[in-house]
Design an enzyme around this catalytic site. Structure first.
Site, PDB file in Angstrom:
ATOM      1  N   ARG A 154       3.808 -10.322 -16.713  1.00  0.00           N
ATOM      2  CA  ARG A 154       3.073 -10.181 -15.452  1.00  0.00           C
ATOM      3  C   ARG A 154       3.234  -8.796 -14.841  1.00  0.00           C
ATOM      4  NH1 ARG A 154       3.411 -16.152 -12.594  1.00  0.00           N
ATOM      5  NH2 ARG A 154       3.169 -17.334 -14.536  1.00  0.00           N
ATOM      6  N   ARG A 235      15.835  -4.203 -17.439  1.00  0.00           N
ATOM      7  CA  ARG A 235      17.224  -4.589 -17.266  1.00  0.00           C
ATOM      8  C   ARG A 235      18.092  -3.493 -17.873  1.00  0.00           C
ATOM      9  NH1 ARG A 235      15.982  -7.627 -13.971  1.00  0.00           N
ATOM     10  NH2 ARG A 235      16.440  -9.848 -13.717  1.00  0.00           N
ATOM     11  N   ASP A 259      15.522   2.072 -12.134  1.00  0.00           N
ATOM     12  CA  ASP A 259      15.873   1.071 -11.133  1.00  0.00           C
ATOM     13  C   ASP A 259      16.942   0.110 -11.642  1.00  0.00           C
ATOM     14  OD1 ASP A 259      15.440  -0.105  -8.520  1.00  0.00           O
ATOM     15  OD2 ASP A 259      14.501  -1.791  -9.557  1.00  0.00           O
ATOM     16  N   GLU A 264      26.034  -2.082 -12.754  1.00  0.00           N
ATOM     17  CA  GLU A 264      25.525  -2.080 -11.387  1.00  0.00           C
ATOM     18  C   GLU A 264      26.563  -2.706 -10.457  1.00  0.00           C
ATOM     19  OE1 GLU A 264      21.708  -4.012 -11.297  1.00  0.00           O
ATOM     20  OE2 GLU A 264      20.800  -2.590 -12.704  1.00  0.00           O
ATOM     21  N   HIS A 283      18.247  -1.032  -8.050  1.00  0.00           N
ATOM     22  CA  HIS A 283      17.698  -2.305  -8.532  1.00  0.00           C
ATOM     23  C   HIS A 283      16.910  -3.005  -7.418  1.00  0.00           C
ATOM     24  CE1 HIS A 283      18.391  -5.591 -11.797  1.00  0.00           C
ATOM     25  NE2 HIS A 283      17.194  -5.704 -11.241  1.00  0.00           N
TER      26      HIS A 283
END
Length: 322
Positions: A154, A235, A259, A264, A283
């Site tokens: 999507r 990811r 991002d 993280e 993120h």
């Protein structure tokens, strides 16, 4: 006939989720949990059958075993699209669904913004603005450029629509190639060696799987144009960060908008912070006002199906990651 399963809302702000779910499912036993550490005990205490879960405190500490090893949890509804923090799981024991598409348009806009930032040289202009220096400037159109989309889910399709509206040529890669709206060419992953060098922009929108881990590595960067810009909203782990650093140091690519990262939050001493031609964001390409309510609406509708014994929407295949 409907069933009344015990439900846990595992988010950083369960009050919002509790209010919405009580409106749509009055009388259902619903319990809030706003920590990783407390989830296992709450599942055991409530005998929860359904858990709506967000990854709100990183992946490393995520209580995966609490969800997948519980004798009572039958359905885990992930409030985002990524499920790599859960995998692998036994689909015969627990069903995992996601909220794929909840942030597709926003992530596509993030990617378009990154492309425009580089083509317009906005970071360079900002640097001169801070120094109060007037320079001879020039900007570059993205019209006529080529975008390579890794993943045509999507998000990839939402980005393809925007890219075509801006006059770009779109190349796409997906696990099972088939004609896709707004994508000029669709290829399988095996075609990537011949596609890297054709792209001005490369947008990474694939899930993290064994097949995609390190997908963008040294060979990929070596084949890219020196003017190429990498945009990663997938990811951490899909891009080989060591190879990326080497490519940046060697001037192999124009720059990157990132991002997601292997670790993280990105450590303060990580070298990616220091590059003028790298955009680092925390993120957040999927975080916008109203996204949580939209994801919860999707969950509440799916919960109605679950209670009626109907097939759930958004069931994730643990082998495919979507």
């Amino acid at each position: 006939m409907t069933v009344d399963p015990a439900v846990i809302l595992h988010t950083s702000s369960p009050a919002v989720a509790m209010k919405l779910l009580r409106e749509k499912h009055p009388g259902l036993p619903v319990y809030p949990c706003d920590s990783y550490a407390g989830l296992a005990a709450l599942i055991e205490q409530t005998k929860a059958e359904v858990v709506y879960s967000m990854r709100f405190d990183g992946t490393a500490r995520f209580p995966r075993s609490a969800l997948l090893e519980s004798p009572t949890v039958k359905w885990v509804s992930v409030g985002g699209s990524g499920t790599d923090h859960l995998g692998p799981w036994d689909p015969e024991k627990v069903t995992v669904t996601n909220a794929a598409g909840v942030a597709a348009d926003m992530m596509a806009e993030y990617a378009m913004g990154a492309m425009l930032s580089f083509s317009l040289g906005l970071r360079n202009f900002a640097r001169h603005q801070r120094a109060r220096t007037w320079i001879t400037g020039a900007v570059e159109p993205i019209q006529g450029k080529t975008l390579l989309l890794l993943g045509l889910g999507r998000t990839g399709q939402a980005l393809a629509r925007r890219a075509k509206a801006m006059g770009l040529t779109t190349l796409g890669v997906r696990a099972h190639p088939r004609p896709t709206a707004d994508v000029d060419e669709v290829h399988g992953i095996e075609a990537l060696p011949g596609l890297w060098g054709r792209a001005n922009f490369i947008a990474c929108c694939v899930p993290l799987l064994e097949a995609t881990r390190g997908l963008i590595g040294a060979a990929a960067f070596a084949a890219m144009k020196r003017s190429a810009v990498l945009i990663d909203v997938s990811r951490g782990g899909v891009v080989d960060e060591a190879a990326l650093l080497s490519a940046l140091d060697g001037g192999r690519i124009k720059g990157a908008a990132l991002d997601v990262f292997s670790t993280e939050p990105l450590p303060a001493d990580h070298p990616l912070w220091r590059y003028e031609n790298v955009i680092v964001t925390p993120h957040c390409s999927s975080v916008y006002e109203g996204w949580e309510e939209k994801a919860l609406d999707m969950f509440a509708d799916n919960l109605s199906r679950y209670r009626r014994g109907e097939k759930l929407l958004g069931v994730v295949d643990p082998m495919r990651g979507y």
